[in-house]
Structure formats: structure tokens, C-alpha cells
Design a protein around this motif. Structure first.
Motif, PDB file in Angstrom:
ATOM      1  N   LEU A 172     -62.695 -46.136 -21.095  1.00  0.00           N
ATOM      2  CA  LEU A 172     -61.317 -46.491 -21.415  1.00  0.00           C
ATOM      3  C   LEU A 172     -60.822 -45.604 -22.555  1.00  0.00           C
ATOM      4  CD1 LEU A 172     -61.608 -50.381 -21.267  1.00  0.00           C
ATOM      5  CD2 LEU A 172     -60.843 -48.809 -19.480  1.00  0.00           C
ATOM      6  N   GLU A 173     -59.565 -45.117 -22.444  1.00  0.00           N
ATOM      7  CA  GLU A 173     -59.043 -44.163 -23.418  1.00  0.00           C
ATOM      8  C   GLU A 173     -57.920 -44.737 -24.269  1.00  0.00           C
ATOM      9  OE1 GLU A 173     -57.862 -40.785 -21.187  1.00  0.00           O
ATOM     10  OE2 GLU A 173     -59.901 -40.222 -20.602  1.00  0.00           O
ATOM     11  N   ARG A 174     -57.159 -45.756 -23.752  1.00  0.00           N
ATOM     12  CA  ARG A 174     -56.024 -46.290 -24.494  1.00  0.00           C
ATOM     13  C   ARG A 174     -56.233 -47.771 -24.783  1.00  0.00           C
ATOM     14  NH1 ARG A 174     -50.548 -44.485 -21.639  1.00  0.00           N
ATOM     15  NH2 ARG A 174     -49.834 -45.904 -23.294  1.00  0.00           N
ATOM     16  N   PRO A 175     -55.647 -48.271 -25.869  1.00  0.00           N
ATOM     17  CA  PRO A 175     -55.810 -49.706 -26.180  1.00  0.00           C
ATOM     18  C   PRO A 175     -55.333 -50.618 -25.065  1.00  0.00           C
ATOM     19  CG  PRO A 175     -54.900 -48.510 -28.067  1.00  0.00           C
ATOM     20  CD  PRO A 175     -54.899 -47.537 -26.922  1.00  0.00           C
ATOM     21  N   GLY A 176     -54.320 -50.243 -24.343  1.00  0.00           N
ATOM     22  CA  GLY A 176     -53.798 -51.104 -23.287  1.00  0.00           C
ATOM     23  C   GLY A 176     -54.731 -51.241 -22.097  1.00  0.00           C
ATOM     24  N   ASP A 177     -55.715 -50.357 -21.990  1.00  0.00           N
ATOM     25  CA  ASP A 177     -56.625 -50.406 -20.849  1.00  0.00           C
ATOM     26  C   ASP A 177     -57.493 -51.663 -20.878  1.00  0.00           C
ATOM     27  OD1 ASP A 177     -55.617 -48.085 -19.919  1.00  0.00           O
ATOM     28  OD2 ASP A 177     -57.220 -46.809 -20.691  1.00  0.00           O
ATOM     29  N   ALA A 178     -57.858 -52.145 -22.053  1.00  0.00           N
ATOM     30  CA  ALA A 178     -58.700 -53.336 -22.149  1.00  0.00           C
ATOM     31  C   ALA A 178     -57.962 -54.549 -21.600  1.00  0.00           C
ATOM     32  CB  ALA A 178     -59.120 -53.570 -23.595  1.00  0.00           C
ATOM     33  N   ALA A 179     -56.677 -54.709 -21.949  1.00  0.00           N
ATOM     34  CA  ALA A 179     -55.893 -55.825 -21.420  1.00  0.00           C
ATOM     35  C   ALA A 179     -55.720 -55.700 -19.912  1.00  0.00           C
ATOM     36  CB  ALA A 179     -54.539 -55.886 -22.121  1.00  0.00           C
ATOM     37  N   ALA A 180     -55.501 -54.464 -19.461  1.00  0.00           N
ATOM     38  CA  ALA A 180     -55.355 -54.255 -18.014  1.00  0.00           C
ATOM     39  C   ALA A 180     -56.645 -54.588 -17.275  1.00  0.00           C
ATOM     40  CB  ALA A 180     -54.946 -52.803 -17.748  1.00  0.00           C
ATOM     41  N   GLU A 181     -57.769 -54.217 -17.885  1.00  0.00           N
ATOM     42  CA  GLU A 181     -59.044 -54.518 -17.243  1.00  0.00           C
ATOM     43  C   GLU A 181     -59.299 -56.019 -17.195  1.00  0.00           C
ATOM     44  OE1 GLU A 181     -63.492 -52.626 -17.282  1.00  0.00           O
ATOM     45  OE2 GLU A 181     -62.501 -52.962 -19.208  1.00  0.00           O
ATOM     46  N   ARG A 182     -58.957 -56.736 -18.285  1.00  0.00           N
ATOM     47  CA  ARG A 182     -59.119 -58.195 -18.265  1.00  0.00           C
ATOM     48  C   ARG A 182     -58.238 -58.829 -17.194  1.00  0.00           C
ATOM     49  NH1 ARG A 182     -59.093 -57.528 -23.925  1.00  0.00           N
ATOM     50  NH2 ARG A 182     -56.886 -58.125 -23.978  1.00  0.00           N
ATOM     51  N   SER A 183     -57.042 -58.305 -17.050  1.00  0.00           N
ATOM     52  CA  SER A 183     -56.131 -58.855 -16.040  1.00  0.00           C
ATOM     53  C   SER A 183     -56.658 -58.611 -14.629  1.00  0.00           C
ATOM     54  CB  SER A 183     -54.739 -58.222 -16.207  1.00  0.00           C
ATOM     55  OG  SER A 183     -53.870 -58.688 -15.187  1.00  0.00           O
ATOM     56  N   LEU A 184     -57.126 -57.398 -14.384  1.00  0.00           N
ATOM     57  CA  LEU A 184     -57.643 -57.093 -13.047  1.00  0.00           C
ATOM     58  C   LEU A 184     -58.896 -57.917 -12.746  1.00  0.00           C
ATOM     59  CD1 LEU A 184     -57.222 -53.227 -12.670  1.00  0.00           C
ATOM     60  CD2 LEU A 184     -55.907 -55.038 -11.574  1.00  0.00           C
ATOM     61  N   HIS A 185     -59.786 -58.042 -13.707  1.00  0.00           N
ATOM     62  CA  HIS A 185     -61.005 -58.816 -13.482  1.00  0.00           C
ATOM     63  C   HIS A 185     -60.671 -60.291 -13.244  1.00  0.00           C
ATOM     64  CE1 HIS A 185     -63.956 -55.791 -15.531  1.00  0.00           C
ATOM     65  NE2 HIS A 185     -63.248 -55.258 -14.556  1.00  0.00           N
TER      66      HIS A 185
END
Length: 457
Positions: free
Chosen positions: A323-336
Motif C-alpha cells: 500500500l502506498e497511500r493512507p487512503g488505501d488502508a480504508a479502501a482495503e478494510r471496506s473491500l474485505h
């Protein structure tokens, strides 16, 4: 120094009571789990009904010489001549005497154990399945799911026990019919009207029926023991008493596929989703995570996952970049979260469809077995009896008809049991049990398990 003073009577009584409470010999007798787990607790053998005597493989001795054979034939036929239908009337008269070995008919219980009473009794042994005021929503959901699964297990144990006892009674009737055929065959050999080869066929039929009865009795006792365990009964005599309290048959088949509730094929999935409190909580969390996520970052992360799938083979899991950007963690939690929610919802919808399909088909099969197969077999049995009374059919045709009637009864009661088990699965799902509570129940023994009819003349 303070002089010694006698205790007052009231104080003395209190002191003695306190001392007795601390004395092991005065402790209350063990009960419940403490008594059941104590190896020293007496455990007399339960007084289950005994099996009938094993069938004999011996053949009657043939008379020595023509004169002896003629005398034996005359003696036997003179004995039979006093009865309108010959051997079978003589045999029935002998079995109706007070010293007959045929088992007496089982009386209906005066206080039968209903399904609701069994569930209530089992919950007395399940304090973890009671909700409390201090529980939060998730804790209540967990108790609700465990309660539904427990009720389902008790329902199916009760159904299995009642069905197993009913089948054991049918197997006892089938054994009695085969025993009658074997005895009549023995008399035919003694009278000189049959060969020993035909008698051996009757004896083989009796042996097969006896083996089926042994298996049915063992299945009955295993089913009753399973129900007793869920009710917290551990004494052998209590288990035997439980068996005596079971109804003599399962409830009649209802007219509706799902009785007592407005449930139809088009609503079963929605009702199953609404009953899953954990799914509702998951949906709330996923909606919150999705609002906190950037849809563009979700789309990019999904694209990376698709590319990783295209590159991967069967050697290991797909791999994506860090992951490269801070927003990716939230996106990953949402997708999971959405993936977990999708998996749970799809599993629950599938279980709901299977529950309905199984229930509808079991209902149709039980209806056909009762209104079709059993009705036809009963009518045929009555026709065979009329023809036998008119001397148009032999005793062996009548015995074969009795075997077929018992086999039809066995098929009908097993089809009815399969329906009630399927209903228990569906009710558990709509009460909040996990999707795994619904499974395709295996078919039990097929019709004709009571033994094929022995051909006669």
C-alpha cells in the motif's frame, strides 16, 4: 480472667448448626452433574425389553418309511381339520392362549412427552442459553444463534427417537409374520406336503426378519439415549422411562408445506437474512467502513487484485504491491468487509433455498407415501383378505400381503420423519441458527427393508 460462661440454648443451637454445616458427613447428597460424574454412583443396568428367541435352523425329522409317513400325515390333518382355514387358524389359536410367547401389544403412554415439553426440559440444563439484561446486541445475537441450534438438535433427537421406536414396532410385526410362515412351513414338512428346501426358505426369511428387528431395536435405543443426553437424563432407569413416555407415532402430516407461519418460496431468503442478527451487525459495520473509504481507491485496489489474479497460477496465493497511500488502508478494510458480508449473505440465501426445496419435496414424498402407496397397499391387503376368506388365495399369499403392508407402513413413517426433520432445519434457520444448520438429510432405509415376501403356492 473472665470466668467461663455456658452458652445460652439459642447460641448453642446456632453453634451446632454451623459445625454440622462444616462436617462432610452432613453434606447434601450429590445430584445433577456431580452425581452423574461420580464413579461411585450406583448404575444398575437398564431394563430394556428383551429380544425374542433366536430363530432355529433345525429341520423337522422326516418319518422313517411309508407307514410312519402315512400315520403322521393322518394325525396332523385330523388336528387341522377342526379349523376352517387349516394351519393358520390353528397357529393363531395357539398364539392367543395365555401361555403364548408372542409379545403383548405396547400400551399408549398416559403422559406422552411432547416436542415442546422435551425442548423445555432440555433448556433447564442450558443456563448459557438464557439472555440477560446486561448483554449487548452482539452477545444477545450469539445466544440467539446458539439457542436456535440447540432447539433444532432437541427437535431432531425427539423426531429420531419417536421414529426409531415406531420402526422397531413395525420390525417386530414383520418378524412375527415371518415366524408364522416358518412355523407353518415346518408343519407342512411334518405333514408331508412340503419339501425341506421350501421350509429352509421360510427359515431364511425368519432369520432375516430377526436380524432386521435386532438392528431396529439397537437404533431405537441409540436414538432414545441421544434424546436422554439432551434432556440431562443419565440414569439407565430414567432412559427406559423416557422411552415409555414417547408418543407411539409422529404427528400427522400438515396440509401446508410450512405450517403455522406465512412462509413461501419467494420470502424464505428475506426471512433467513432478517433472522441473522450477526449479519445485520456486519452490514452496519461495512456501511460505515464504506462511507469512510474513497471509491476511487477501492476501484484501484480491486484493479490490482484482478491483475494479481491474472499473473498468479496454482503454485500460491495471488500477490499485490504494498500500500502506498493512507487512503488505501480504508479502501482495503471496506473491500474485505464487503467480501465477508457477501460470503455470509450468499451462504445464508443458499441455505434458505435448500431448506425450502428440501421441505417441499419431503412434504410431497410423505404425502404420496401416505395417500398413494399406503392407501393402495391397504386396499390390496383388504382384497387379499377377502380372497383368502373365499378360499381363492393361499395362506402364503396372505402372509406375503402382510409383509408388503408392513413395508408400506415403514416407508410412510420414514417419509413423515424426513419431513419433520427438514422442518426443524428450516425453523432453526429462521430462528437465527447459522447456515450450516441446514443440510440435506440422507434418506433412510427404503421400502421392502422388512424382507421380501416368500413365494408360496
Amino acid at each position: 480472667m473472665t470466668p467461663f460462661r455456658r452458652p445460652r440454648p439459642a447460641c448453642l443451637a446456632l453453634a451446632m448448626a454451623a459445625a454440622c454445616a462444616l462436617t462432610p458427613a452432613a453434606a447434601a447428597p450429590l445430584s445433577g452433574g456431580l452425581a452423574a460424574s461420580d464413579p461411585a454412583t450406583p448404575a444398575p443396568a437398564p431394563a430394556w425389553p428383551l429380544l425374542p428367541a433366536q430363530p432355529s435352523a433345525e429341520l423337522p425329522a422326516l418319518p422313517d418309511g411309508a407307514a410312519a409317513a402315512r400315520a403322521q400325515w393322518q394325525r396332523v390333518n385330523e388336528q387341522v381339520a377342526g379349523f376352517a382355514r387349516g394351519h393358520i387358524d390353528l397357529l393363531r389359536w395357539e398364539q392367543s392362549r395365555p401361555d403364548a410367547s408372542a409379545p403383548a401389544a405396547e400400551a399408549a403412554p398416559t403422559d406422552p412427552l411432547t416436542l415442546q415439553a422435551a425442548v423445555s426440559a432440555s433448556l433447564r440444563q442450558q443456563p448459557d442459553l438464557f439472555t440477560r439484561a446486561e448483554m449487548n446486541v452482539r452477545e444477545r445475537a450469539e445466544v440467539q444463534s446458539a439457542w436456535a441450534r440447540h432447539v433444532q438438535s432437541v427437535q431432531k433427537a425427539w423426531i429420531d427417537a419417536v421414529a426409531a421406536r415406531e420402526r422397531a414396532r413395525l420390525m417386530a410385526q414383520a418378524h412375527d409374520v415371518s415366524r408364522t410362515g416358518a412355523e407353518l412351513g415346518r408343519r407342512m414338512v411334518v405333514a408331508g406336503n412340503w419339501s425341506q428346501a421350501r421350509q429352509m426358505r421360510e427359515q431364511l426369511g425368519e432369520s432375516a426378519a430377526w436380524q432386521a428387528l435386532v438392528s431396529a431395536r439397537l437404533a431405537e435405543r441409540a436414538a432414545v439415549e441421544a434424546l436422554a443426553g439432551r434432556l440431562g437424563l443419565w440414569r439407565g432407569e430414567d432412559v427406559v422411562a423416557l422411552a415409555a413416555r414417547l408418543p407411539q407415532g409422529l404427528p400427522a402430516l400438515p396440509d401446508a408445506v410450512w405450517p403455522g407461519r406465512d412462509v413461501a418460496a419467494e420470502r424464505i431468503e428475506a426471512l433467513a437474512l432478517q433472522a441473522d442478527a450477526e449479519l445485520t451487525l456486519m452490514r452496519t459495520e461495512v456501511e460505515r467502513e464504506r462511507r469512510a473509504s474513497d471509491p476511487a481507491r477501492e476501484a484501484l485496489l480491486q484493479q490490482q487484485m484482478d491483475q494479481a489474479l491474472a499473473r498468479s497460477g496454482m503454485s500460491g496465493p495471488p500477490h499485490i504491491q504494498a500500500l502506498e497511500r493512507p487512503g488505501d488502508a480504508a479502501a482495503e478494510r471496506s473491500l474485505h468487509g464487503q467480501a465477508r458480508l457477501l460470503a455470509r449473505a450468499a451462504e445464508r440465501r443458499s441455505a434458505a433455498r435448500l431448506a425450502w426445496q428440501q421441505l417441499a419435496m419431503r412434504h410431497a414424498a410423505a404425502r404420496q407415501a401416505t395417500d398413494g402407496l399406503l392407501r393402495l397397499q391397504t386396499a390390496l391387503d383388504q382384497e387379499n383378505l377377502l380372497r383368502y376368506n373365499g378360499m381363492l388365495q393361499s395362506t402364503w399369499d396372505l402372509l406375503a400381503s402382510a409383509r408388503e403392508r408392513i413395508a408400506a407402513l415403514d416407508t410412510a413413517q420414514q417419509a413423515r420423519a424426513a419431513y419433520w426433520r427438514a422442518l426443524a432445519d428450516g425453523q432453526a434457520l429462521l430462528a437465527g441458527a447459522p447456515a450450516s444448520a441446514v443440510s440435506l438429510s440422507p434418506d433412510t432405509a427404503a421400502a421392502g427393508s422388512t424382507g421380501a415376501a416368500t413365494p408360496g403356492h
